[in-house]
Design a protein around this motif. Sequence first.
Motif, short mmCIF file in Angstrom:
data_model
loop_
_atom_site.label_atom_id
_atom_site.label_comp_id
_atom_site.label_asym_id
_atom_site.label_seq_id
_atom_site.Cartn_x
_atom_site.Cartn_y
_atom_site.Cartn_z
N SER A 1 1.03 -1.09 0.04
CA SER A 1 -0.01 0.00 0.09
C SER A 1 0.84 1.16 0.04
CB SER A 1 -0.79 -0.03 1.16
OG SER A 1 -1.83 -1.16 1.03
N ILE A 2 0.65 2.14 -0.82
CA ILE A 2 1.45 3.33 -1.41
C ILE A 2 0.73 4.53 -1.07
CG2 ILE A 2 3.03 4.50 -2.88
CD1 ILE A 2 3.36 1.31 -3.95
N ILE A 3 1.29 5.75 -0.49
CA ILE A 3 0.94 6.74 -0.43
C ILE A 3 1.97 7.76 -1.32
CG2 ILE A 3 0.12 9.01 0.75
CD1 ILE A 3 -1.05 6.89 2.89
N PHE A 4 1.52 8.55 -2.04
CA PHE A 4 2.28 9.51 -2.57
C PHE A 4 1.99 10.98 -2.09
CE2 PHE A 4 2.75 6.42 -6.26
CZ PHE A 4 4.36 6.42 -6.27
N VAL A 5 2.87 11.75 -1.25
CA VAL A 5 2.49 13.02 -0.78
C VAL A 5 3.16 13.92 -1.62
CG1 VAL A 5 2.63 14.20 1.36
CG2 VAL A 5 2.61 11.60 1.62
N ALA A 6 2.34 15.02 -2.01
CA ALA A 6 2.93 16.05 -2.85
C ALA A 6 3.44 17.15 -1.98
CB ALA A 6 1.61 16.78 -3.75
N LYS A 7 4.54 17.58 -2.68
CA LYS A 7 5.34 18.90 -1.78
C LYS A 7 5.05 20.13 -2.56
CE LYS A 7 9.08 16.02 0.31
NZ LYS A 7 10.51 15.95 0.45
N GLU A 8 5.51 21.20 -2.15
CA GLU A 8 5.09 22.44 -2.84
C GLU A 8 6.07 22.58 -3.97
OE1 GLU A 8 5.39 26.19 -0.33
OE2 GLU A 8 5.80 24.88 1.33
N GLY A 9 5.28 23.10 -5.08
CA GLY A 9 5.65 23.05 -6.32
C GLY A 9 5.34 22.01 -7.27
N VAL A 10 4.93 20.96 -6.79
CA VAL A 10 4.52 19.91 -7.77
C VAL A 10 3.41 20.30 -8.82
CG1 VAL A 10 2.57 18.82 -6.41
CG2 VAL A 10 3.92 17.47 -7.57
N GLU A 11 2.49 21.35 -8.49
CA GLU A 11 1.60 21.78 -9.41
C GLU A 11 2.17 22.48 -10.67
OE1 GLU A 11 2.24 25.22 -6.70
OE2 GLU A 11 2.20 23.01 -6.45
N LYS A 12 3.30 23.21 -10.55
CA LYS A 12 3.79 23.88 -11.67
C LYS A 12 4.72 22.72 -12.50
CE LYS A 12 4.40 27.66 -8.79
NZ LYS A 12 5.17 28.20 -7.58
N LYS A 13 5.31 21.52 -12.14
CA LYS A 13 5.81 20.35 -12.71
C LYS A 13 5.03 19.95 -13.84
CE LYS A 13 9.35 19.79 -9.38
NZ LYS A 13 10.62 20.19 -9.92
N HIS A 14 5.56 19.18 -14.85
CA HIS A 14 4.93 18.63 -15.87
C HIS A 14 4.86 17.27 -15.66
CE1 HIS A 14 4.23 16.87 -19.83
NE2 HIS A 14 3.83 17.97 -20.28
N VAL A 15 3.87 16.47 -16.21
CA VAL A 15 3.52 15.17 -15.79
C VAL A 15 4.62 14.22 -15.79
CG1 VAL A 15 1.98 13.20 -16.27
CG2 VAL A 15 1.19 15.25 -16.18
N THR A 16 5.46 14.43 -16.98
CA THR A 16 6.64 13.45 -17.16
C THR A 16 7.66 13.61 -15.83
OG1 THR A 16 7.76 15.04 -18.62
CG2 THR A 16 6.48 13.34 -19.44
N GLU A 17 7.86 15.09 -15.38
CA GLU A 17 8.72 15.24 -14.36
C GLU A 17 8.30 14.52 -13.17
OE1 GLU A 17 10.74 19.61 -15.36
OE2 GLU A 17 8.66 19.38 -14.74
N ILE A 18 6.98 14.57 -12.77
CA ILE A 18 6.53 13.75 -11.99
C ILE A 18 6.58 12.33 -11.89
CG2 ILE A 18 4.33 13.41 -10.62
CD1 ILE A 18 3.39 16.35 -11.29
N THR A 19 6.55 11.95 -13.23
CA THR A 19 6.58 10.45 -13.36
C THR A 19 7.99 9.99 -13.00
OG1 THR A 19 4.64 10.30 -15.07
CG2 THR A 19 6.32 8.68 -15.12
#
Length: 112
Positions: free
Chosen positions: A80-98
């Motif tokens: 079971s996994i949880i990904f927790v976003a940090k500040e600035g994640v909304e500005k990144k592109h999907v490939t960077e998040i991947t």
Amino acid sequence: MLSKQYRLKKRKSFNYIYKKGKHVGNETLALVFVAAKMKHIKIGFSVSKKVGNSVTRHKATRKMRAACRPLVPMIKENHSIIFVAKEGVEKKHVTEITQAMANTLRRAGLMS
């Protein structure tokens, strides 16, 4: 969209993972994971109010779900996994998040 069989939805499950799980992170996001008894993997996403208002948080969650979709077949079962976003994640592109997700999963030993 992430398939329903892979979603982590219950507050009780999130609390258990936060309490018992191991943490790995980088500058974009954090990963909290715990071994589970079920055969599937369960994935949850958490975005705090530090990221922004509700619209921004929802956008970040959608980007994280889209970024996680191609990684699901490579993640080891029974976790079971949880990904927790940090500040600035909304500005990144999907490939960077991947890439950030793949790096944290490798560091945690969850990639097969």
